[in-house]
Structure formats: structure tokens, C-alpha cells
Write an enzyme that holds these catalytic residues in place. Structure first.
Site, mmCIF file in Angstrom:
data_model
loop_
_atom_site.group_PDB
_atom_site.id
_atom_site.type_symbol
_atom_site.label_atom_id
_atom_site.label_comp_id
_atom_site.label_asym_id
_atom_site.label_seq_id
_atom_site.Cartn_x
_atom_site.Cartn_y
_atom_site.Cartn_z
ATOM 1 N N CYS A 135 0.716 -1.380 -0.137
ATOM 2 C CA CYS A 135 0.243 0.095 -0.033
ATOM 3 C C CYS A 135 0.751 1.256 -0.066
ATOM 4 C CB CYS A 135 -0.834 0.029 1.002
ATOM 5 S SG CYS A 135 -1.933 1.425 1.201
ATOM 6 N N CYS A 138 -0.557 4.041 2.163
ATOM 7 C CA CYS A 138 -0.499 3.938 3.624
ATOM 8 C C CYS A 138 1.081 4.154 3.847
ATOM 9 C CB CYS A 138 -0.625 2.529 4.169
ATOM 10 S SG CYS A 138 -2.292 1.761 3.178
ATOM 11 N N ASP A 139 2.069 3.676 3.270
ATOM 12 C CA ASP A 139 3.549 3.486 3.599
ATOM 13 C C ASP A 139 4.288 4.318 2.914
ATOM 14 O OD1 ASP A 139 2.466 1.552 5.651
ATOM 15 O OD2 ASP A 139 2.878 -0.044 4.235
#
Ligand code: FAD
Ligand code: NAP
Length: 314
Positions: A135, A138-139
Site C-alpha cells: 500500500c 499507507c506507507d
């Protein structure tokens, strides 16, 4: 007893709930183990959902999905935040076995979508969440001004490589062929990015590191093995369908599935079991698009409504 149980709260499940409740079904529960919205909420950009477009910055998946649950709840859809373990059919009634309890339902729509596949390189599991990610939204920020590897040659890999190129100092796009599954305009956009380097006809052999996380990768390209020192590796190599809820105690599936485990449906989203419908990424031949999942959900919602009214209403 529920009129309709919807399993999964992505674009398909939410739209099924909207059409079923707005069409008149009273007791409709959507079982979604997380926040509603589905996998598109992980996407850093969406520009092909008709009627909703922002050029700069692009609309995120999270922004697209923000108003969907509110709209569905307005018409009476209820959200049970629980994972469903199994769906069974006993006579004319379905049993939905969730972590929060057991529920009886007159009809069921399965919209459990899909999850990212693993690529199978050494260290993938060991470093998952410690440098290996699926992701970028997300990261990605953890790798601001650092170099990362992106693995894959589909739309997800190319789009997320572009997204990461705006955060990271350099993105190595590793793909096992020199042809891409991604749409040609997306490939062209990626090629225009000066800090994306394509490593083609190449295999990611290993991710290595220490207790703190990833330190680098080993890549094989045309017979030669070399290392790249990167702290982050993003894996985008496709998806598997989430069909576990349909598995019965004897290992068979409640309804017909194909060799990849995708649920076989007709054009009205009927499965091989009366009263059981499937919609979105989980179904056979799914185009894996938000607009298509929503369309499937609308059809399944209307079909469930017809089924319940014809079978159970006097
Ligand atoms: P999903 O969105 O997968 O939703 C399924 C839901 O079911 C999930 O919320 C999950 O938590 C829930 N669930 C699963 N199992 C259970 C269970 N046992 N019990 C309870 N709940 C359960 N499509 C586009 O059209 N345009 C794009 O630009 C685009 N970009 C993408 C970028 C990325 C990074 C990804 C991953 C996908 C992208 N897609 C895009 C594809 C799109 O997101 C999917 O096609 C769409 O979300 C499928 O919707 P769905 O409702 O079928 O399933
Ligand atoms: P995908 O299209 O299936 O592509 C997966 C990629 O990973 C392929 O290039 C494949 O290589 C590679 N791959 C598979 N297994 C691998 C392994 N073990 N090791 C290394 N590489 C491996 O998956 P996706 O990109 O996630 O897309 C899924 C669906 O969502 C598609 O239908 C896509 O169109 C859709 N989607 C659409 C959008 C959009 O419309 N903007 C955005 C994202 C996703 P090969 O090519 O050699 O097989």
C-alpha cells in the site's frame, strides 16, 4: 430474520445495500470487518470513476468513498462491523456465521472483493510491514526522499510507482517482462518521470535486512544477479479473491466457483444457489473497477429484493 445479508462493504456491497434498502427491503445488514469503502480507499488516485474528477491533486480513493456509507445508511442499511466466517444454506434460509454471532437471512449477496497476491520472493513474509508493503498510500511517506523498489507491471504497480516518485528520491520499477498489463497512457506517464528507473525482464529474488527492517534487494536480470540498497519494497502483483466465506465444512464451496475460485454468476449476479448473489471483484470475469463493482452491486441489490419479495412475501 434479515431480509438480506451483504458480506463486504466495498463499492459492490455499499451499492447493493443502497439499491436493496431504497427499493424497499427493511432488514438489510452489511457485514464489513473494517471501515466501509473497500480496497480503493488504499489508492492514492482515481481518475476513471465517471462524474467525479479532480486533476491536481488527483482525487484519492478515500475521498471518492467518503460519502457512500452515509448515503446508504440514510436509506436504512445497517453496518455490522464483524468478519464473516462462513455462509451456509439450510432449507430456504441462509445462516451467516460472523465473529459477532450467527444471523439468519432470506438472501445473501457476497461482495468480499480481493486481496493483494504475494510475489513469492525470499524475505517477503519476514519483512512484511517492516519495509515490504502492498500500500503506497499507507506507507509511501515512510520513504520520503529515499529510494524504493516497486514490483509488478500492471495498473496498480505503474500508478503507485508514479505516486511514490513524487515522495521518494528514486523508484526502481522491477517487472518480469518488457511488456506491461497497465494501460498504455499510465506506462507513458511513468516513463516520463525522471526518477523512475525501469528494470525489465528481471526477477526480485530476495529482500534482506536486519531487525530494524529492509536494507536491500537481490535482483536477477538476464542471468546476472545484483543488489540495490533500498529500505522499502512495494509489491503489486495482482489479487486473489476472498471466497473463504463460501467454503463449507467439507471443503466444498456453497456455490459454483471457477478454477481461480471466482464465483460463477449470470448477468443478473445470480450464483448457482437460489437467493445467493455475488458482485464485484469476487465474481468471474470481473473487470476489477470501482464503477463495475458498483454496477454489479446495484444489479445484485435489485435481484435480492425481487427474490425476497417473490419467495417470502404473501
Ligand atoms: P473490495 O473493494 O475489495 O471490498 C471488499 C470488502 O469486503 C472489503 O472492505 C473487505 O474488508 C470486506 N471483507 C472481505 N472479507 C470479509 C469478511 N469475511 N467479512 C466481512 N467483510 C469482509 N479501480 C478503478 O476503477 N479505478 C482505479 O483507479 C483503481 N485503482 C486501484 C488502486 C489500487 C491500489 C487497488 C488495490 C485497486 C484499484 N482499483 C481501481 C480496483 C478497485 O478498488 C476494485 O475493483 C473495487 O474496490 C472492488 O470492489 P468490491 O466491492 O468488489 O471489493
Ligand atoms: P494485474 O493486472 O494482474 O498485474 C499484475 C502484475 O504483476 C503483472 O504485470 C504480472 O506480470 C506481475 N506479477 C504477477 N505475479 C508476479 C510474481 N510472482 N512476481 C513478479 N511479478 C508478478 O494486477 P493489478 O495491477 O493489481 O490490477 C488488478 C486489476 O485492477 C486489473 O484488472 C487492473 O486493470 C485493475 N486496476 C485498474 C486501475 C485503473 O483502472 N486505473 C488501477 C489499478 C488496478 P505479468 O504481466 O508478466 O503477468
Amino acid at each position: 430474520m434479515l431480509d438480506l445479508a451483504i458480506i463486504g462493504g466495498g463499492p459492490a456491497g455499499l451499492t447493493a445495500g443502497l439499491y436493496a434498502t431504497r427499493g424497499g427491503l427493511k432488514n438489510v445488514v452489511m457485514f464489513e470487518m473494517g471501515m466501509p469503502g473497500g480496497q480503493i480507499t488504499q489508492s492514492s488516485e482515481i481518475e476513471n470513476y465517471p462524474g467525479v474528477f479532480r486533476e491536481d491533486p488527483p482525487l484519492t480513493g478515500m475521498e471518492l468513498m467518503e460519502s457512500w456509507p452515509k448515503q446508504c445508511m440514510h436509506f436504512g442499511l445497517k453496518h455490522e462491523m464483524a468478519k464473516v466466517k462462513q455462509v451456509k444454506k439450510e432449507g430456504d434460509i441462509f445462516k451467516v456465521i460472523a465473529e459477532s454471532g450467527e444471523f439468519e437471512a432470506k438472501s445473501v449477496i457476497v461482495c468480499t472483493g480481493s486481496v493483494p497476491k504475494k510475489a513469492g520472493f525470499k524475505g517477503e513474509d519476514e519483512f512484511f510491514g517492516r519495509g515490504v508493503s502492498t500500500c503506497a498510500t499507507c506507507d509511501g511517506f515512510f520513504y520520503k526522499d529515499k529510494e524504493v523498489v516497486v514490483l509488478g507491471g500492471g495498473d496498480t504497480a505503474l500508478e503507485e510507482a508514479i505516486y511514490l516518485s513524487n515522495i521518494c528520491s528514486k523508484v526502481y520499477l522491477v517487472h518480469r517482462r518488457d511488456k506491461f498489463r497497465a494501460a498504455p497512457p499510465t506506462v507513458e506517464r511513468a516513463k516520463k518521470k525522471e526518477n523512475i528507473e525501469f528494470i525489465l525482464n528481471a526477477h526480485l529474488l530476495e529482500v534482506f535486512g536486519n531487525a530494524m527492517g529492509v536494507e536491500g534487494v537481490k535482483i536477477e536480470q538476464e542471468g546476472k544477479v545484483f543488489e540495490l540498497k533500498v529500505p522499502g519494497v512495494f509489491v503489486f502483483v495482482g489479487h486473489n479473491v476472498n471466497n473463504e466465506v463460501l467454503k463449507q465444512d467439507d471443503g466444498s464451496f456453497l456455490c459454483e466457483v471457477n478454477e481461480n475460485g471466482q464465483v460463477v454468476v449470470n448477468l443478473r449476479m445470480h450464483t448457482s444457489i437460489p437467493g445467493l448473489f455475488a458482485a464485484g471483484d469476487i465474481r468471474v470475469d470481473a473487470p476489477k473497477q470501482v464503477v463495475c463493482a458498483a454496477s454489479d452491486g446495484a444489479i445484485a441489490g435489485m435481484e435480492a429484493l425481487n427474490y425476497v419479495q417473490e419467495k417470502f412475501d404473501e
